[in-house]
Design a protein around this motif. Structure first.
Motif, PDB file in Angstrom:
ATOM      1  N   ASP A  29     -13.642 -14.678 -36.685  1.00  0.00           N
ATOM      2  CA  ASP A  29     -14.564 -15.203 -37.723  1.00  0.00           C
ATOM      3  C   ASP A  29     -15.825 -14.510 -37.836  1.00  0.00           C
ATOM      4  N   LEU A  30     -16.275 -14.027 -37.000  1.00  0.00           N
ATOM      5  CA  LEU A  30     -17.554 -13.024 -37.128  1.00  0.00           C
ATOM      6  C   LEU A  30     -17.069 -11.657 -37.760  1.00  0.00           C
ATOM      7  N   VAL A  31     -15.931 -11.222 -37.431  1.00  0.00           N
ATOM      8  CA  VAL A  31     -15.808  -9.811 -38.117  1.00  0.00           C
ATOM      9  C   VAL A  31     -15.353 -10.193 -39.651  1.00  0.00           C
ATOM     10  N   GLU A  32     -14.794 -11.218 -40.175  1.00  0.00           N
ATOM     11  CA  GLU A  32     -14.592 -11.856 -41.433  1.00  0.00           C
ATOM     12  C   GLU A  32     -15.922 -11.911 -41.949  1.00  0.00           C
ATOM     13  N   LEU A  33     -16.835 -12.652 -41.464  1.00  0.00           N
ATOM     14  CA  LEU A  33     -18.184 -12.854 -41.914  1.00  0.00           C
ATOM     15  C   LEU A  33     -18.876 -11.521 -42.285  1.00  0.00           C
ATOM     16  N   ALA A  34     -18.727 -10.709 -41.191  1.00  0.00           N
ATOM     17  CA  ALA A  34     -19.363  -9.366 -41.575  1.00  0.00           C
ATOM     18  C   ALA A  34     -18.725  -8.587 -42.660  1.00  0.00           C
ATOM     19  N   LYS A  35     -17.582  -8.595 -42.811  1.00  0.00           N
ATOM     20  CA  LYS A  35     -16.916  -8.230 -43.869  1.00  0.00           C
ATOM     21  C   LYS A  35     -17.492  -8.579 -45.456  1.00  0.00           C
ATOM     22  N   GLU A  36     -17.459 -10.020 -45.133  1.00  0.00           N
ATOM     23  CA  GLU A  36     -17.748 -10.624 -46.501  1.00  0.00           C
ATOM     24  C   GLU A  36     -19.396 -10.333 -46.887  1.00  0.00           C
ATOM     25  N   ILE A  37     -20.163  -9.869 -45.715  1.00  0.00           N
ATOM     26  CA  ILE A  37     -21.702  -9.677 -46.270  1.00  0.00           C
ATOM     27  C   ILE A  37     -21.585  -8.610 -46.460  1.00  0.00           C
ATOM     28  N   GLN A  38     -20.633  -7.517 -46.188  1.00  0.00           N
ATOM     29  CA  GLN A  38     -20.881  -5.960 -46.494  1.00  0.00           C
ATOM     30  C   GLN A  38     -20.268  -6.098 -47.867  1.00  0.00           C
ATOM     31  N   LYS A  39     -19.245  -6.872 -48.341  1.00  0.00           N
ATOM     32  CA  LYS A  39     -18.735  -6.582 -49.673  1.00  0.00           C
ATOM     33  C   LYS A  39     -19.662  -7.318 -50.593  1.00  0.00           C
ATOM     34  N   ALA A  40     -20.362  -8.393 -50.027  1.00  0.00           N
ATOM     35  CA  ALA A  40     -21.896  -8.829 -51.023  1.00  0.00           C
ATOM     36  C   ALA A  40     -22.588  -7.910 -51.403  1.00  0.00           C
ATOM     37  N   ASP A  41     -23.046  -7.223 -50.306  1.00  0.00           N
ATOM     38  CA  ASP A  41     -24.040  -6.140 -50.371  1.00  0.00           C
ATOM     39  C   ASP A  41     -23.628  -5.207 -51.233  1.00  0.00           C
ATOM     40  N   THR A  42     -22.403  -4.561 -51.355  1.00  0.00           N
ATOM     41  CA  THR A  42     -21.931  -3.946 -52.264  1.00  0.00           C
ATOM     42  C   THR A  42     -21.967  -4.302 -53.656  1.00  0.00           C
ATOM     43  N   PHE A  43     -21.609  -5.334 -53.805  1.00  0.00           N
ATOM     44  CA  PHE A  43     -21.647  -5.878 -55.229  1.00  0.00           C
ATOM     45  C   PHE A  43     -22.824  -5.830 -55.767  1.00  0.00           C
ATOM     46  N   VAL A  44     -23.843  -6.461 -54.757  1.00  0.00           N
ATOM     47  CA  VAL A  44     -25.399  -6.726 -55.428  1.00  0.00           C
ATOM     48  C   VAL A  44     -25.882  -5.221 -55.807  1.00  0.00           C
ATOM     49  N   HIS A  45     -25.507  -4.172 -54.986  1.00  0.00           N
ATOM     50  CA  HIS A  45     -26.037  -2.850 -54.996  1.00  0.00           C
ATOM     51  C   HIS A  45     -25.572  -2.362 -56.557  1.00  0.00           C
ATOM     52  N   ALA A  46     -24.235  -2.680 -56.928  1.00  0.00           N
ATOM     53  CA  ALA A  46     -23.312  -2.048 -58.047  1.00  0.00           C
ATOM     54  C   ALA A  46     -23.928  -2.825 -59.182  1.00  0.00           C
ATOM     55  N   ASN A  47     -24.382  -4.351 -59.219  1.00  0.00           N
ATOM     56  CA  ASN A  47     -24.832  -5.019 -59.938  1.00  0.00           C
ATOM     57  C   ASN A  47     -26.248  -4.412 -60.473  1.00  0.00           C
ATOM     58  N   VAL A  48     -27.275  -4.192 -59.406  1.00  0.00           N
ATOM     59  CA  VAL A  48     -28.318  -3.833 -59.864  1.00  0.00           C
ATOM     60  C   VAL A  48     -28.477  -2.406 -60.371  1.00  0.00           C
ATOM     61  N   SER A  49     -27.405  -1.479 -59.769  1.00  0.00           N
ATOM     62  CA  SER A  49     -27.313  -0.136 -60.481  1.00  0.00           C
ATOM     63  C   SER A  49     -27.128  -0.196 -61.913  1.00  0.00           C
ATOM     64  N   ASN A  50     -26.053  -0.882 -62.185  1.00  0.00           N
ATOM     65  CA  ASN A  50     -25.765  -1.193 -63.688  1.00  0.00           C
ATOM     66  C   ASN A  50     -26.847  -1.678 -64.523  1.00  0.00           C
ATOM     67  N   LYS A  51     -27.505  -2.593 -64.074  1.00  0.00           N
ATOM     68  CA  LYS A  51     -28.696  -3.295 -64.859  1.00  0.00           C
ATOM     69  C   LYS A  51     -29.938  -1.832 -64.898  1.00  0.00           C
ATOM     70  N   LEU A  52     -29.919  -1.149 -63.852  1.00  0.00           N
ATOM     71  CA  LEU A  52     -31.007  -0.107 -63.973  1.00  0.00           C
ATOM     72  C   LEU A  52     -30.494   0.941 -64.895  1.00  0.00           C
ATOM     73  N   GLN A  53     -29.351   0.932 -64.810  1.00  0.00           N
ATOM     74  CA  GLN A  53     -28.684   2.164 -65.860  1.00  0.00           C
ATOM     75  C   GLN A  53     -28.845   1.695 -67.357  1.00  0.00           C
ATOM     76  N   VAL A  54     -28.671   0.270 -67.542  1.00  0.00           N
ATOM     77  CA  VAL A  54     -29.039  -0.070 -68.967  1.00  0.00           C
ATOM     78  C   VAL A  54     -30.520   0.265 -69.307  1.00  0.00           C
TER      79      VAL A  54
END
Length: 166
Positions: A29-54
């Motif tokens: 469960d801890l490994v899955e939780l860590a994967k989910e947090i890492q995936k969320a961090d990646t999406f947040v970074h991509a979202n911020v990058s897209n907005k900054l590009q605009v």
């Protein structure tokens, strides 16, 4: 690393039956939780990058607009300083000539009116607008069409505001 909520054996003042059983953590469960947090961090970074590009594209667009405004202001100022022997009136077209000495001047006589006897080099025709800007001959039709569209918008806008105000 995944952060877990601290264990409270008496949440809200109520004693849990078996706090170790309710707060049991499986290592998978801890490994899955860590994967989910890492995936969320990646999406947040991509979202911020897209907005900054605009925003970056908007800044470039505004910089280009500012450059054009400054260029037009310089051209208008230069044309206002061209000598002439008459009072310039908005709505009229004036013709720019250059003498062999390099001196430029405005005339109300067009190259067609001069014919083959034109004494100086023709530089272009310009219309003095009511806002004191100058429109080159090759842009006069577009400027007139733009002004007609603006007038239609203003007329509709005034009609709407009068109607809605009643």
């Amino acid at each position: 690393m995944a952060n877990l909520v601290e264990m409270d054996t008496s949440p809200g003042g109520f004693e849990l039956v078996n706090p170790y059983r309710t707060n049991k953590v499986d290592s998978m469960d801890l490994v899955e939780l860590a994967k989910e947090i890492q995936k969320a961090d990646t999406f947040v970074h991509a979202n911020v990058s897209n907005k900054l590009q605009v925003i970056t594209e908007q800044v470039r667009f505004l910089q280009e607009q500012a450059r054009r405004v400054l260029q037009e202001a310089k051209e208008n100022a230069d044309l206002h300083h061209v000598p002439c022997n008459f009072v310039k009136k908005p709505g009229n077209i004036y013709h720019l000539y250059r003498r062999p000495s390099g001196l430029k001047y405005f005339s109300i006589i067009s190259p067609q009116e001069w014919g083959s006897t034109c004494p100086h080099e023709f530089q272009g025709s310009f219309r003095l607008e009511h806002d004191q800007s100058w429109t080159p001959e090759n842009k006069m039709d577009a400027r007139t069409n733009d002004q007609l569209m603006i007038n239609k918008i203003l007329t509709c806008s005034n009609t709407l505001s009068i109607t809605m105000g009643k």
